[in-house]
Design a protein around this motif. Structure first.
Motif, PDB file in Angstrom:
ATOM      1  N   UNK A   1       0.825  -1.200   0.000  1.00  0.00           N
ATOM      2  CA  UNK A   1       0.000   0.000   0.000  1.00  0.00           C
ATOM      3  C   UNK A   1       0.856   1.246   0.000  1.00  0.00           C
ATOM      4  N   UNK A   2       0.188   2.387   0.085  1.00  0.00           N
ATOM      5  CA  UNK A   2       0.876   3.663  -0.002  1.00  0.00           C
ATOM      6  C   UNK A   2       1.682   3.943   1.270  1.00  0.00           C
ATOM      7  N   UNK A   3       2.794   4.642   1.061  1.00  0.00           N
ATOM      8  CA  UNK A   3       3.569   5.117   2.197  1.00  0.00           C
ATOM      9  C   UNK A   3       2.785   6.193   2.929  1.00  0.00           C
ATOM     10  N   UNK A   4       2.748   6.100   4.263  1.00  0.00           N
ATOM     11  CA  UNK A   4       2.025   7.088   5.063  1.00  0.00           C
ATOM     12  C   UNK A   4       3.001   8.016   5.766  1.00  0.00           C
ATOM     13  N   UNK A   5       2.513   9.221   6.078  1.00  0.00           N
ATOM     14  CA  UNK A   5       3.329  10.160   6.833  1.00  0.00           C
ATOM     15  C   UNK A   5       3.661   9.580   8.199  1.00  0.00           C
ATOM     16  N   UNK A   6       4.871   9.883   8.676  1.00  0.00           N
ATOM     17  CA  UNK A   6       5.226   9.504  10.036  1.00  0.00           C
ATOM     18  C   UNK A   6       4.503  10.436  10.989  1.00  0.00           C
TER      19      UNK A   6
ATOM     20  N   UNK B   1      11.641  20.266  12.210  1.00  0.00           N
ATOM     21  CA  UNK B   1      10.716  20.494  11.102  1.00  0.00           C
ATOM     22  C   UNK B   1       9.350  20.890  11.650  1.00  0.00           C
ATOM     23  N   UNK B   2       8.544  21.526  10.801  1.00  0.00           N
ATOM     24  CA  UNK B   2       7.203  21.933  11.225  1.00  0.00           C
ATOM     25  C   UNK B   2       6.375  20.724  11.631  1.00  0.00           C
ATOM     26  N   UNK B   3       6.513  19.632  10.897  1.00  0.00           N
ATOM     27  CA  UNK B   3       5.854  18.365  11.216  1.00  0.00           C
ATOM     28  C   UNK B   3       6.912  17.273  11.185  1.00  0.00           C
ATOM     29  N   UNK B   4       6.563  16.098  11.683  1.00  0.00           N
ATOM     30  CA  UNK B   4       7.504  14.978  11.632  1.00  0.00           C
ATOM     31  C   UNK B   4       7.918  14.722  10.189  1.00  0.00           C
ATOM     32  N   UNK B   5       9.172  14.332   9.953  1.00  0.00           N
ATOM     33  CA  UNK B   5       9.636  14.129   8.575  1.00  0.00           C
ATOM     34  C   UNK B   5       8.808  13.098   7.826  1.00  0.00           C
TER      35      UNK B   5
ATOM     36  N   UNK C   1      20.176  14.535  14.164  1.00  0.00           N
ATOM     37  CA  UNK C   1      18.811  14.077  14.459  1.00  0.00           C
ATOM     38  C   UNK C   1      17.836  14.987  13.725  1.00  0.00           C
ATOM     39  N   UNK C   2      16.743  14.411  13.220  1.00  0.00           N
ATOM     40  CA  UNK C   2      15.678  15.194  12.618  1.00  0.00           C
ATOM     41  C   UNK C   2      14.360  14.773  13.250  1.00  0.00           C
ATOM     42  N   UNK C   3      13.536  15.745  13.614  1.00  0.00           N
ATOM     43  CA  UNK C   3      12.248  15.438  14.235  1.00  0.00           C
ATOM     44  C   UNK C   3      11.315  16.634  14.088  1.00  0.00           C
ATOM     45  N   UNK C   4      10.033  16.389  14.335  1.00  0.00           N
ATOM     46  CA  UNK C   4       9.014  17.425  14.221  1.00  0.00           C
ATOM     47  C   UNK C   4       9.017  18.363  15.420  1.00  0.00           C
ATOM     48  N   UNK C   5       8.396  19.514  15.246  1.00  0.00           N
ATOM     49  CA  UNK C   5       8.398  20.548  16.282  1.00  0.00           C
ATOM     50  C   UNK C   5       7.750  20.058  17.577  1.00  0.00           C
ATOM     51  N   UNK C   6       6.651  19.349  17.496  1.00  0.00           N
ATOM     52  CA  UNK C   6       5.982  18.916  18.730  1.00  0.00           C
ATOM     53  C   UNK C   6       6.859  17.959  19.524  1.00  0.00           C
TER      54      UNK C   6
END
Length: 608
Positions: free
Chosen positions: A37-42, A107-111, A176-181
């Motif tokens: 199936x399709x890749x989903x956002x983390x 990032x604004x949202x999780x990568x 490290x890369x991660x979302x703002x929250x």
């Protein structure tokens, strides 16, 4: 960051002094990724209570490549010491060379990962995914925060390990890369404290150096290690540390924790063995100031030990304040503003009295009508700008204080092209900008009465609309207007003296409100925090707290207020905000609502 000392009224919430979580949350690294199936956002990990610990799960047996990518990204958001679980998703050079402390990209949202390149053979042994998102900030190897913008696009490469036939990551982006929250949950801002160099600020004082640490991973030890490494690159030219070069925690030192008497023992390596008693006490004072910023009620005394375990010195909270002037010092006795008759008046700060009285001396007698003023930090002198903005006067706040001749004049054609509101720094010098388009200048008057010295401003683009110098005397906040947009910048003040005299420069200006296109007012509101009035593109006016590194202060900003034109805050956060708004001069005390002081008045200020 709002990372300022205790007695908190306006800034960040007081941090808890307990560092053991009340529970744990497991991140299921592989459960959310289907085999097809399709890749989903983390999904970004929901924000957790400050006491909740979050741990990640290792790779599941026979996990698919996309599950490995998802699990690794989720492991980066955990409270795992040294990212031990995240490393289980790596192999080869990635496992050997990955340095998570090198940087943190927020990032604004999780990568979001999606397949960029897959193997060309049906039974491929490699996959490549591209991580993407919108960049918000970068935390560098010194843990200093910088707002950034633009798109994030980096590649993760996976290979099938020959011995186990399990998928693992063998190439990945740095750090490290991660979302703002997740960043806001995992990291906390603190002020490291150093001494201002004597050449920059006169008498020894402290200056705050904000950094971010992982809040649930041995935070006290992290804070101490960061302090020992010295000031961040931006602050280093105007700050000094009393710790000898190379000083670190003694090898084998475990987690540092205050005892039940709020006493912290800090064992150091041999670099500190030969320090004098006075220097050791300065080192201990830096530790106390820094740790009390992170946990205001958690450390009352610091003991430093040498490489053999011998005691070097002990310093308590009361003694530390004798070592150097620190933070906001004494609270202001008065709030000041210009009344309806254009005189400088004042109100007792700790009093419910709302009837202002004229300041003693010429500036309170109405001999010269004023549009703005600044009061020295000792509250014994004031500088006033004439109603048309063309002249600057300096006068003692005493009954016999005379006005005298103008200390400075502007030849600007209109009031808006003349002098800004002045500002006193911590060493008693007076700063003001002349906005004359034909000769725009930033000027400083030594001790408030010397010959005006033009400040060098390399790299400054636009016209200075407002200037406020920090109490430490080595940082300045400027509102700059460029092509119709007004933004807030922080600059470093450098002073150089030679046979020809003293040169003062503002260098390495950095924007701290990149999302605001129109900043109309600002004031220092703590050691490393400002209160700002402005608006986003297409938005309405708002008031917020920001840190000097550009990161947002936690919690809500001041309650809404209509038509704010000017704002004044004390470095002592227990004192109220004062503003000039559509309702006149208004005041906001901690835990209260805005209250009108007088209907007629402008230009509110605290000493400074």
């Amino acid at each position: 960051m709002g990372a300022d000392r205790g007695k908190r009224g306006r800034g960040r919430p007081v941090r808890a002094t307990a560092y053991v979580g009340i529970g744990a949350v497991l991140l299921a690294g592989c459960a959310s990724m289907p085999d097809s199936g399709d890749m989903r956002d983390v999904e970004s990990t929901p924000r957790q209570d400050a006491q909740v610990r979050v741990f990640a799960l290792p790779p599941a047996e026979d996990a698919e490549p996309r599950e490995i990518v998802q699990g690794f990204l989720e492991a980066l958001t955990s409270d795992d010491l040294n990212y031990a679980t995240a490393r289980k998703y790596l192999t080869g050079d990635a496992l050997k060379n990955w340095k998570p402390g090198e940087s943190t990209t927020v990032l604004a949202e999780a990568p979001t990962p999606y397949t960029q390149v897959t193997g060309e053979r049906p039974q491929t042994d490699e996959y490549r995914y591209e991580l993407s998102g919108k960049k918000v900030a970068l935390v560098d190897g010194q843990h200093a925060y910088t707002p950034v913008g633009g798109e994030y696009r980096r590649t993760v490469h996976l290979t099938r390990v020959k011995d186990t036939q399990q998928w693992r990551i063998d190439q990945l982006p740095p750090g490290v890369v991660l979302g703002r929250s997740d960043f806001e949950r995992n990291y906390k801002s603190i002020n490291k404290y150093y001494f201002t160099s004597a050449a920059q600020s006169g008498e020894p004082g402290t200056v705050a150096d904000p950094v971010y640490v992982r809040s649930q991973v041995d935070p006290v030890t992290q804070v101490v290690r960061d302090l020992l490494k010295g000031p961040t690159s931006w602050l280093n030219p105007v700050a000094r540390t009393s710790f000898p070069s190379g000083t670190a925690l003694r090898k084998g030192t475990g987690p540092l924790t205050p005892d039940d008497q709020n006493r912290l023992v800090v064992p150091l390596n041999k670099k500190a063995d030969r320090v004098s008693e006075s220097r050791c006490e300065e080192m201990a004072a830096q530790l106390l100031f820094t740790l009390q910023d992170y946990m205001p009620t958690g450390v009352d005394e610091v003991e430093l030990q040498g490489s053999t375990g011998a005691q070097l010195c002990v310093l308590g909270e009361g003694q530390a304040d004798i070592i150097a002037s620190h933070g906001f010092g004494k609270s202001a006795e008065y709030e000041y503003f210009i009344d309806g008759e254009h005189k400088l008046v004042r109100l007792p700060e700790r009093n419910t009295v709302t009837t202002p009285t004229a300041v003693p001396g010429a500036l309170g007698e109405g001999e010269k009508q004023l549009r703005s003023a600044a009061v020295s930090r000792g509250e014994d002198r004031a500088a006033g700008v004439s109603l048309d903005g063309s002249e600057l006067y300096v006068s003692p706040l005493t009954a016999d204080g005379a006005l005298g001749d103008p200390a400075l004049s502007s030849a600007g054609a209109t009031a808006k092209d003349r002098l800004t509101t002045p500002s006193w720094d911590g060493r008693g010098d007076l700063w003001v900008a002349d906005r004359d388009p034909r000769n725009p200048r930033l000027l400083v008057l030594a001790d408030g009465m010397g010959e005006p010295l033009e400040v060098r401003t390399p790299g400054l683009n636009g016209r200075i609309e407002a200037v406020r110098v920090a109490a430490d005397g080595v940082r300045v906040a400027l509102i700059l207007e460029d092509e119709g947009e007004r933004a807030l910048y922080i600059g470093r003040i450098e002073r150089d003296a030679d046979a020809d005299g003293t040169t003062v420069s503002i260098v390495e200006l950095r924007s701290v409100t990149p999302d605001l296109e129109d900043v109309t007012a600002m004031s220092w509101a703590g050691d490393s925090q400002l209160v700002v009035v402005g608006r986003e593109s297409g938005g309405v006016q708002q008031m917020r707290y920001v840190r000097v590194d550009g990161s947002p202060a936690p919690g809500a900003g001041p309650s809404a207020l209509t038509g704010v034109e000017e704002i004044a805050a004390s470095e002592d956060e227990s004192q109220p905000l004062v503003a000039h708004s559509a309702d006149g001069i208004v005041r906001l005390s901690p835990g209260a609502q805005w209250q009108t002081v007088v209907k007629e008045g402008t230009a509110p200020v605290y000493p400074g």
